[in-house]
Design an enzyme around this catalytic site. Structure first.
Site, PDB file in Angstrom:
ATOM      1  N   GLY A 101       0.835  -1.173   0.052  1.00  7.29           N
ATOM      2  CA  GLY A 101      -0.097   0.110  -0.129  1.00  7.29           C
ATOM      3  C   GLY A 101       1.114   1.242  -0.124  1.00  7.29           C
ATOM      4  O   GLY A 101       0.281   2.532  -0.124  1.00  7.29           O
ATOM      5  N   CYS A 124     -28.156  -9.907 -15.951  1.00  3.89           N
ATOM      6  CA  CYS A 124     -27.332  -9.763 -17.314  1.00  3.89           C
ATOM      7  C   CYS A 124     -28.329 -10.159 -18.324  1.00  3.89           C
ATOM      8  O   CYS A 124     -28.814 -11.236 -18.349  1.00  3.89           O
ATOM      9  CB  CYS A 124     -25.999 -10.211 -17.256  1.00  3.89           C
ATOM     10  SG  CYS A 124     -25.272 -10.294 -19.033  1.00  3.89           S
ATOM     11  N   CYS A 161     -26.292 -13.138 -20.561  1.00  7.17           N
ATOM     12  CA  CYS A 161     -25.972 -14.439 -19.881  1.00  7.17           C
ATOM     13  C   CYS A 161     -26.731 -14.659 -18.664  1.00  7.17           C
ATOM     14  O   CYS A 161     -26.559 -15.757 -18.191  1.00  7.17           O
ATOM     15  CB  CYS A 161     -24.150 -14.322 -19.801  1.00  7.17           C
ATOM     16  SG  CYS A 161     -23.980 -13.458 -18.189  1.00  7.17           S
ATOM     17  N   CYS A 173     -23.176  -7.519 -18.515  1.00  4.91           N
ATOM     18  CA  CYS A 173     -22.189  -7.613 -17.630  1.00  4.91           C
ATOM     19  C   CYS A 173     -20.975  -6.596 -18.459  1.00  4.91           C
ATOM     20  O   CYS A 173     -20.843  -6.511 -19.426  1.00  4.91           O
ATOM     21  CB  CYS A 173     -21.267  -8.863 -17.895  1.00  4.91           C
ATOM     22  SG  CYS A 173     -22.488 -10.291 -17.364  1.00  4.91           S
ATOM     23  N   CYS A 230     -18.755 -12.792 -19.695  1.00  2.00           N
ATOM     24  CA  CYS A 230     -20.229 -12.682 -20.293  1.00  2.00           C
ATOM     25  C   CYS A 230     -20.107 -13.799 -21.110  1.00  2.00           C
ATOM     26  O   CYS A 230     -21.096 -14.744 -21.541  1.00  2.00           O
ATOM     27  CB  CYS A 230     -20.569 -11.522 -20.317  1.00  2.00           C
ATOM     28  SG  CYS A 230     -22.349 -11.282 -21.017  1.00  2.00           S
TER      29      CYS A 230
HETATM   30 ZN   LIG Z   1     -23.286 -11.296 -18.683  1.00  2.83          ZN
END
Ligand SMILES: [Zn+2]
Lengths: 279, 256
Positions: A30, A239, A242, A264, A270
């Protein structure tokens, strides 16, 4: 492989300098490590920080994937992928599972990453405190002393103004319980994927000449209040391509009558789901 | 009772120029000490050196901690200095804009020190912020307003709330009412007197105005040319000044 360039464009001294800075970054999770950013054949804002890191990492056997907002086929992603194919000759892929190095702008793939993969983020502003404290010397002191009350001032303001923590991108995290860190402008939806990730995560800011790292399996905490805990974005839709109910969705306008489609943002994820035979 | 702060032979020089020279005093818990002098007398330099914002050229400042040990400020590193400034002390600047965060709401300004100390409950932070706005006579309904929408007097009261919210043991104030209208000044001085009493604060206040010292401070130090020329009970200094410079200051107050 073309002989017009040194392997991976940068000269060997520059790559050595970058690798040393990367080792330091991995040793101090970090912490923002300064590095001597080089001129790249792309303007700042096009991922010059990420490109330099990727150039220092790639070996002849690597397989590279480049995404921009989750997609492999945007101009930015295509240009960077072509650039590395030309100056290294390494294989490229759109498949998350096949890649050994993934350079990304603004997303973490939905497909879980593995220990043998490295994710390289393009970072426009590495300093999470910058909008609150413009003085570089002061932010450096605040990091040195882990004096991070100021970040909660920002989150307090969010709740005071919007009733909830409205910050939805570049949501600040505490890495390994020590350094306040910008996850780059990924949606906060992706923040939980940073926590104890098996893959090494590297971040490069070209204009600001800073790089930092989240090593594998490092604890990454998204800041919040006790009575306003950290929450990720959720959608009522799935989605529409998909059917995924747990990936990050983009809202796409499909015609000039305002028709909308939720799909997506991770195009590889996807596509893989659609290619699978229905279960 | 043991002192809260022990200042001994304290000097701060700007190169060859004297800021303050060889100043010694004790401050006790619950005591408000005024440092009075004209512009250029070294009073603000002294305040900043005592508060460890400037490094002492010579001399010492020792702070009596809660655990009864003494802390030598010369030996304090940056982290320790900031911890002290954040958790035990407060500093009120002359111009409230220097002490406030102008780009966030009044509530966030008041709550910042609490968040820096680790308080992580929004509802609680907000309730405390509103309570403090009320205490400094700002309508709590303005908790989400920007300080830039406040008058100068309100901004100064907001800075006082922001400073006192963590109940510091010791507060430094640098001319907190200078530059404000007389009626606004009077209201803030009343408020400060009340809060100092309620909270049992120890405070060191710098002012060019002897009337401010008379209203607030039991004890006063008079400075001229970087040195303390007279120190004692405020009433005594005002009624029977010993040093010619103090006599001049007092007579000029009485004639205006
Ligand atoms: Zn998708």
């Amino acid at each position: 492989m073309t002989s017009d360039y040194n392997f991976a464009f940068l000269d060997e001294n520059t790559k050595r300098m970058l690798r040393r800075a990367l080792l330091k970054a991995v040793a101090i999770p970090g912490y923002q490590v300064p590095f001597g950013s080089r001129e790249m054949p792309l303007p700042y804002g096009w991922g010059t920080g990420g490109i330099q890191l990727t150039a220092a990492l790639l070996g002849p056997d690597d397989v590279l994937k480049v995404i921009d907002q989750g997609a492999d086929d945007t101009t930015n992603a295509v240009n960077i992928r072509r650039f590395f194919a030309r100056v290294t000759g390494v294989a490229t892929t759109e498949r998350t599972s096949e890649a050994s190095v993934i350079q990304t702008r603004h997303r973490i793939p939905e497909t879980p990453l593995r220990e043998d993969q490295i994710l390289v983020f393009q970072v426009p502003e590495p300093e999470p405190l910058r909008t609150l404290e413009p003085r570089e010397a002061e932010t450096r002191t605040l990091h040195a002393l882990a004096d991070y009350g100021l970040m909660h001032v920002k989150l307090y303001e969010d709740i005071a103004q919007y009733g909830h923590i409205a910050t939805s991108y570049d949501y600040p995290v505490l890495v390994d319980g020590r350094f306040l860190t910008s996850p780059s402008p990924i949606p906060k939806f992706d923040n939980p994927k940073l926590d104890r990730s098996p893959a090494l995560m590297l971040f490069g800011a070209g204009r600001e000449k800073r790089l930092y790292a989240i090593p594998p399996y490092t604890h990454v905490e998204s800041l919040a209040f006790d009575d306003h805990p950290f929450e990720i974005q959720r959608w009522e839709q799935q989605c529409q391509l998909c059917g995924s109910g747990d990936s990050y969705l983009d809202e796409v306008v499909t015609d000039d009558r305002g028709s909308r489609l939720f799909v997506c943002s991770d195009t590889d994820y996807c596509g893989q789901r659609r290619a699978e035979p229905a279960a | 009772m043991s002192a809260l702060l022990q200042v001994r032979g304290l000097s701060h020089h700007y190169g060859q120029r004297v800021g303050c020279q060889d100043v010694s005093f004790d401050l006790h818990p619950g005591e408000l000490l005024c440092i009075v002098g004209e512009s250029g007398s070294g009073k603000s330099t002294l305040l900043k050196t005592v508060a460890a914002q400037l490094t002492a050229s010579s001399g010492s400042v020792r702070y009596h901690q809660r655990d009864d040990s003494w802390l030598d400020l010369n030996e304090l590193d940056e982290a320790g200095r900031r911890r002290l400034a954040r958790e035990e002390w407060g500093f009120v600047t002359q111009n409230p804009r220097d002490g406030l965060r102008l780009n966030v709401s009044a509530g966030a300004n008041v709550a910042e020190r609490l968040m820096a100390k680790g308080m992580r409950n929004y509802g609680q932070l907000r309730a405390i912020a509103k309570g403090w706005l009320e205490r400094v006579e700002i309508d709590p309904a303005r908790v989400d307003d920007a300080p830039t929408s406040f008058s100068g007097g309100m901004q100064q009261r907001l800075q006082i709330a922001r400073t006192l919210v963590t109940q510091p043991r010791l507060v430094f104030m640098d001319e907190p009412t200078a530059g404000l209208d007389v009626s606004v000044q009077a209201r803030i001085l009343d408020l400060l007197r009340r809060l100092v009493n309620e909270l049992g604060l120890a405070a060191v206040m710098v002012t060019h105005d002897l009337a401010v010292a008379r209203l607030l401070a039991a004890r006063t130090m008079v400075m001229q040319g970087g040195r303390v020329v007279e120190t004692g009970l405020t009433d005594q200094i005002l009624d029977d000044p010993q040093h010619p410079y103090t006599q001049l200051l007092v007579s000029s107050v009485l004639t205006t």
